[in-house]
Design an enzyme around this catalytic site. Structure first.
Site, PDB file in Angstrom:
ATOM      1  N   ARG A 247       7.593   6.092  -4.309  1.00 26.83           N
ATOM      2  CA  ARG A 247       8.156   6.664  -3.081  1.00 26.83           C
ATOM      3  C   ARG A 247       7.428   6.047  -1.890  1.00 26.83           C
ATOM      4  NH1 ARG A 247       4.867  10.675  -4.851  1.00 26.83           N
ATOM      5  NH2 ARG A 247       6.447  11.479  -6.248  1.00 26.83           N
TER       6      ARG A 247
ATOM      7  N   SER B 298       0.805  -1.229   0.000  1.00 26.48           N
ATOM      8  CA  SER B 298       0.000   0.000   0.000  1.00 26.48           C
ATOM      9  C   SER B 298       0.834   1.273   0.000  1.00 26.48           C
ATOM     10  CB  SER B 298      -0.952  -0.042   1.181  1.00 26.48           C
ATOM     11  OG  SER B 298      -1.711  -1.223   1.070  1.00 26.48           O
TER      12      SER B 298
ATOM     13  N   ASP C 178      -3.943  -1.440  -1.505  1.00 24.32           N
ATOM     14  CA  ASP C 178      -5.072  -1.760  -0.610  1.00 24.32           C
ATOM     15  C   ASP C 178      -6.411  -1.223  -1.127  1.00 24.32           C
ATOM     16  OD1 ASP C 178      -4.284   0.841  -0.061  1.00 24.32           O
ATOM     17  OD2 ASP C 178      -4.083   0.587   2.097  1.00 24.32           O
TER      18      ASP C 178
HETATM   19  C1  GLC Z   1      -0.845   5.967   1.264  1.00 26.22           C
HETATM   20  C2  GLC Z   1      -0.252   5.137   0.135  1.00 26.22           C
HETATM   21  C3  GLC Z   1      -1.344   4.488  -0.699  1.00 26.22           C
HETATM   22  C4  GLC Z   1      -2.310   3.721   0.193  1.00 26.22           C
HETATM   23  C5  GLC Z   1      -2.850   4.636   1.283  1.00 26.22           C
HETATM   24  C6  GLC Z   1      -3.790   3.917   2.234  1.00 26.22           C
HETATM   25  O1  GLC Z   1      -1.532   7.030   0.713  1.00 26.22           O
HETATM   26  O2  GLC Z   1       0.563   5.955  -0.683  1.00 26.22           O
HETATM   27  O3  GLC Z   1      -0.796   3.631  -1.671  1.00 26.22           O
HETATM   28  O4  GLC Z   1      -3.362   3.223  -0.575  1.00 26.22           O
HETATM   29  O5  GLC Z   1      -1.762   5.170   2.033  1.00 26.22           O
HETATM   30  O6  GLC Z   1      -3.158   2.854   2.885  1.00 26.22           O
END
Ligand code: GLC
Length: 470
Positions: A158, A143, A196
């Site tokens: 990143r 995520s 996610d």
């Molecule tokens: C951050 C991450 C993203 C993820 C979100 C929720 O924004 O960059 O990829 O979906 O957190 O976990």
């Protein structure tokens, strides 16, 4: 509360309030950003990247079989999911906290070797029966912003949410993870990489039998440590995929929006000095500024910034030396001292003497407060959380505005599959979000509504669904 403190607190409260005009303007800006992200190929730029997931269809509910799912977020969760093919499933799962020392100032090898060892532990506990010859397919929910080039390959753009392992940036995370899985000879093959939000959209599309619920799942959203969302977009609306080879029958693709980066240049988003303060103390400084106004990781730090400011102005905690004269180790100087879970308790402290706030301040932070100071803290808490919930309505109303015409022939409501501690546990968050959604009014004039539906384990079930299709 003395008058000076009241005035100062109300001034901050005003800075955090968002009116309808702002919300509508922000929704329109969000729509423009969606188009820009779907057109522009540079996924690493600072604005909303709208990342292709390489998932080209939503589940029907008929998917079948046993799959593994691994999910790296603030914890590492491992599940085996048995899809029954009738919108239902069984699962076994274990959750392993990721040691802080592996999140930053470490190496990707150290992190992925830890994750592989936890997979091994999981198999030992739950799946003795699995032999080397029957390799399990696994979906990996990672995520973080990833530039995906295939369903099972993606390079980290990143880190977010407190992670920082520079040697992983630009590298394929599946390759890293599979290498460590193979080093332990585990019978696991990573066949899908997903976010996610994508997982949550797929999971809810699977469990929602729209014939019986009369709602159509159109968004997967996370409102937890971070915030982000995914939705299904028509291929003809994704110019940046023009040169990419996809299955012949593909009509569209799930997009991981990374909306934490929405308006990262702060053209329209509110920017109080407390928001700027919080950004400065995060490892991904200057990025995910929308997320830093909303998600569970940051709300407590915004509150601390406001309390420190009032204290510097001698308006609160008057008997205490100023923060800059306190030892760096003093709790008031401690970054991320205040947990969103503590704010959730402040939010609904209705006791006459604000006992919950008093007890937390005294026993957990060693701060002695007057009733007036506690009232101020409660007002600030509510202002910060209400702004966060209002901001969450912006992406949801923009997406609904964008997709609603596609469904004008049916009467089903629009459903958002949701995961995350804020939406699940923060008192009043969902009500504020829906209130702001209705203020923006994307469904005005129709008899449809939006429904937020919690989908516990959404990202794991979604990863298994991705694996089932790979
Ligand atoms: C951050 C991450 C993203 C993820 C979100 C929720 O924004 O960059 O990829 O979906 O957190 O976990």
């Amino acid at each position: 509360m003395d008058e000076e403190l009241r005035n100062a607190t109300e001034k901050i409260e005003d800075e955090f309030s968002l009116d309808r005009n702002f919300l509508v303007k922000a929704k329109n800006h969000f729509l423009t950003s969606m188009d820009a992200g779907l057109t522009n190929e540079d996924a690493a730029r600072v604005y909303m990247p709208m990342l292709p997931s390489f998932v080209t269809s939503l589940p029907t509910g008929k998917e079948l079989g046993l799959f593994l799912a691994a999910d790296l977020g603030s914890n590492f969760r491992v599940c085996s999911i048995d899809l029954h093919g009738d919108h239902s499933f069984d699962s076994k799962q274990s959750k392993y906290p990721v040691p802080k020392r592996l999140m930053k100032n470490s190496t990707s090898d150290a992190l992925f070797s830890f994750l592989a060892s936890k997979l091994q532990e999981f198999l030992k506990t739950h799946h003795h029966e699995i032999q080397n010859s029957t390799a399990l397919k696994m979906g990996f929910t990672f995520s973080f912003p990833v530039e995906q080039i295939a369903i099972d390959r993606g390079k980290l753009i990143r880190w977010t949410k407190g992670y920082s392992l520079p040697d992983c940036v630009g590298r394929d995370v599946v390759e890293f993870f599979q290498k460590h899985i193979d080093m332990l000879n585990l019978p696991i093959s990573i066949v899908a990489l997903t976010n996610d939000t994508v997982g949550t959209l797929l999971a809810r599309s699977y469990t929602n039998n729209s014939e019986t619920t009369n709602s159509r799942t159109v968004i997967g959203a996370i409102f937890g440590t971070g915030t982000n969302g995914a939705y299904f977009e028509k291929l003809s609306n994704i110019p940046k995929l023009a040169g990419v080879t996809l299955p012949g029958d593909a009509q569209g693709m799930v997009i991981n929006m990374e909306w934490g980066l929405f308006d990262n240049s702060l053209d329209i988003l509110p920017a109080t000095k407390y928001d700027n303060f919080v950004d400065k103390v995060t490892p991904n400084r200057g990025y995910h500024l929308f997320e830093k106004r909303i998600s569970g990781m940051f709300l407590g730090e915004i509150l601390r910034a406001a309390i420190v400011d009032l204290h510097e102005k001698s308006l609160i905690l008057k008997d205490m030396p100023k923060a800059k004269f306190l030892p760096a180790t003093h709790l008031l100087n401690q970054r991320f001292l205040i947990l969103t879970e503590q704010m959730a308790r402040f939010e609904i402290d209705e006791s006459e003497n604000l006992e919950v706030i008093r007890t937390v301040c005294e026993t957990e932070w060693h701060l002695t407060t007057t009733i007036g100071e506690r009232e101020a803290i409660k007002i600030l808490t509510r202002a910060i959380s209400k702004r966060a919930a209002y901001l969450c309505a912006i992406p949801l109303s923009a997406i609904v505005t964008r997709v609603k015409d596609e469904y004008r022939q049916d009467d089903k409501d629009f459903e958002v599959g949701c995961v995350g501690s804020i939406i699940e546990f923060y008192p009043g968050f969902e009500e504020h979000l829906l209130d702001a959604f209705n203020k923006i009014g994307p469904l005005k004039g129709s008899n449809k509504k939006i429904i937020l539906k919690l989908e516990a384990d959404g990202s794991e079930v979604g990863a298994a669904l991705c694996a089932s299709n790979a």
